[in-house]
Design a protein around this motif. Sequence first.
Motif, PDB file in Angstrom:
ATOM      1  N   THR A 177     -14.968  36.322  49.988  1.00 33.73           N
ATOM      2  CA  THR A 177     -15.698  37.288  49.159  1.00 33.73           C
ATOM      3  C   THR A 177     -16.102  38.528  49.940  1.00 33.73           C
ATOM      4  OG1 THR A 177     -17.918  36.386  49.590  1.00 33.73           O
ATOM      5  CG2 THR A 177     -16.633  35.369  47.810  1.00 33.73           C
ATOM      6  N   LYS A 205     -21.227  22.315  44.039  1.00 31.30           N
ATOM      7  CA  LYS A 205     -20.415  21.141  44.370  1.00 31.30           C
ATOM      8  C   LYS A 205     -21.160  20.230  45.333  1.00 31.30           C
ATOM      9  CE  LYS A 205     -16.131  23.873  44.121  1.00 31.30           C
ATOM     10  NZ  LYS A 205     -14.985  24.386  44.913  1.00 31.30           N
ATOM     11  N   GLU A 241     -13.981  24.134  53.521  1.00 33.91           N
ATOM     12  CA  GLU A 241     -13.273  24.842  52.454  1.00 33.91           C
ATOM     13  C   GLU A 241     -14.230  25.708  51.636  1.00 33.91           C
ATOM     14  OE1 GLU A 241     -10.013  25.228  51.936  1.00 33.91           O
ATOM     15  OE2 GLU A 241      -9.894  24.164  53.862  1.00 33.91           O
ATOM     16  N   ALA A 242     -15.421  25.200  51.392  1.00 32.04           N
ATOM     17  CA  ALA A 242     -16.413  25.979  50.643  1.00 32.04           C
ATOM     18  C   ALA A 242     -16.829  27.215  51.435  1.00 32.04           C
ATOM     19  CB  ALA A 242     -17.635  25.116  50.335  1.00 32.04           C
ATOM     20  N   ILE A 253     -25.160  26.728  46.243  1.00 29.55           N
ATOM     21  CA  ILE A 253     -24.428  27.973  46.014  1.00 29.55           C
ATOM     22  C   ILE A 253     -23.143  27.712  45.232  1.00 29.55           C
ATOM     23  CG2 ILE A 253     -23.103  29.828  47.136  1.00 29.55           C
ATOM     24  CD1 ILE A 253     -25.085  29.590  49.491  1.00 29.55           C
ATOM     25  N   THR A 254     -22.427  26.683  45.645  1.00 29.66           N
ATOM     26  CA  THR A 254     -21.099  26.415  45.071  1.00 29.66           C
ATOM     27  C   THR A 254     -21.146  25.516  43.848  1.00 29.66           C
ATOM     28  OG1 THR A 254     -20.777  24.510  46.548  1.00 29.66           O
ATOM     29  CG2 THR A 254     -20.039  26.671  47.342  1.00 29.66           C
ATOM     30  N   GLU A 297     -14.186  29.880  51.241  1.00 31.61           N
ATOM     31  CA  GLU A 297     -14.209  30.605  49.972  1.00 31.61           C
ATOM     32  C   GLU A 297     -15.241  31.730  50.002  1.00 31.61           C
ATOM     33  OE1 GLU A 297     -12.154  30.348  47.276  1.00 31.61           O
ATOM     34  OE2 GLU A 297     -11.015  29.066  48.668  1.00 31.61           O
ATOM     35  N   LEU A 298     -16.361  31.492  50.661  1.00 29.49           N
ATOM     36  CA  LEU A 298     -17.379  32.541  50.774  1.00 29.49           C
ATOM     37  C   LEU A 298     -16.891  33.673  51.666  1.00 29.49           C
ATOM     38  CD1 LEU A 298     -20.715  30.508  51.056  1.00 29.49           C
ATOM     39  CD2 LEU A 298     -19.611  31.454  49.024  1.00 29.49           C
ATOM     40  N   LEU A 334     -25.565  25.180  50.707  1.00 30.33           N
ATOM     41  CA  LEU A 334     -24.176  25.516  50.381  1.00 30.33           C
ATOM     42  C   LEU A 334     -23.743  24.789  49.115  1.00 30.33           C
ATOM     43  CD1 LEU A 334     -21.660  27.072  51.299  1.00 30.33           C
ATOM     44  CD2 LEU A 334     -20.984  25.045  52.612  1.00 30.33           C
ATOM     45  N   GLU A 335     -24.192  23.560  48.949  1.00 27.95           N
ATOM     46  CA  GLU A 335     -23.894  22.821  47.716  1.00 27.95           C
ATOM     47  C   GLU A 335     -24.521  23.506  46.506  1.00 27.95           C
ATOM     48  OE1 GLU A 335     -23.405  18.289  49.534  1.00 27.95           O
ATOM     49  OE2 GLU A 335     -25.343  18.955  48.749  1.00 27.95           O
ATOM     50  N   GLU A 369     -14.498  19.432  53.073  1.00 29.82           N
ATOM     51  CA  GLU A 369     -14.958  20.087  51.853  1.00 29.82           C
ATOM     52  C   GLU A 369     -15.995  21.171  52.178  1.00 29.82           C
ATOM     53  OE1 GLU A 369     -16.283  17.070  49.182  1.00 29.82           O
ATOM     54  OE2 GLU A 369     -14.254  16.298  48.798  1.00 29.82           O
TER      55      GLU A 369
END
Length: 312
Positions: free
Chosen positions: A216, A198, A208-209, A195-196, A212-213, A192-193, A205
């Motif tokens: 989409t 971050k 929240e990530a 992908i984002t 966001e996905l 996931l880090e 956190e």
Amino acid sequence: MKKILTVTLNPAIDVRYNVENMRIGEVNRTKHIEKTAGGKGINVSRVINQLGGDVTATGIVGGFTGKLFLSKLNAGNIKNDFLETSYETRTCIAVIDKDIKGITEFLESAEGTTEDFEKFMEKYVSILENEKVEIVCGSGSLLKGIGKDAYNPLIEEAHKRGIKFILDTSGESLVKGMEAKPFLIKPNQEELEDITGKKFNNLSEVVEAAKELVKTGIQVVMVTLGGDGAILVTDKVVYKGTFPKVEIKNTVGSGDSTIAGMAFGLSKEMELKECFRLAVACGTTNAMLDSTGNIDLDILKDILEKITVVEL
């Protein structure tokens, strides 16, 4: 019960060597050797079988190792319908030494062609229509020689027929595949880090990530957190799942077992919260066993009662 199809586009013969006092640059003799049909989708199929689900495995195989692979599937009573090609299916080796922490792995890559993939697409669509599939699990890496977006047409064909597509891959194939809006993805925190772009410092956190996905168009994002359990995020709810303290023997295949639990729960039309509970329990049970991509139903029953799922 709904029919499940697993897709493994880069399967392998998994060879497991148990050795003692492994020495680099010298002859090492094995104490035990095991050869199995491998690949993330195969692990998913095996666990769904063990749960009592209705599952068929498909994908692309080839050569002598491909024939060995299919014979292993048949011996394990895993229903399958693979495209056979001339390209040799890869072999992956895991070396386990009780005196060395972790597992030493040697992973081959395997070749494929655009023409092979086009033939597979024909087989895939035929299976979707003739087998009345309602859930597809696409798992693992892709053959060299086919596009990094190979999961996209698979997802799109599922969408056309109202079929839920669960995608479990990583890197560019995950980023590309997300564009086709699968029903569910299952990255771990590190993926996931990636992908984002971050680095996450806390659970909030990560949540929240994942949210966001979901925005989409991906309906469910399940993020595995290793020893900290997992989270499941939709546009309506966030769940955190944790498991009890257990003796961990082998975490390889735990992510695949998690996917299997989720798919089986969906096939039984369980509530999403209970699908998630079963998914976490299956991943935990796999980690408690020496074998890869397996569960023990007695252990699962005990663990399932101890899985905590809370809404955040």
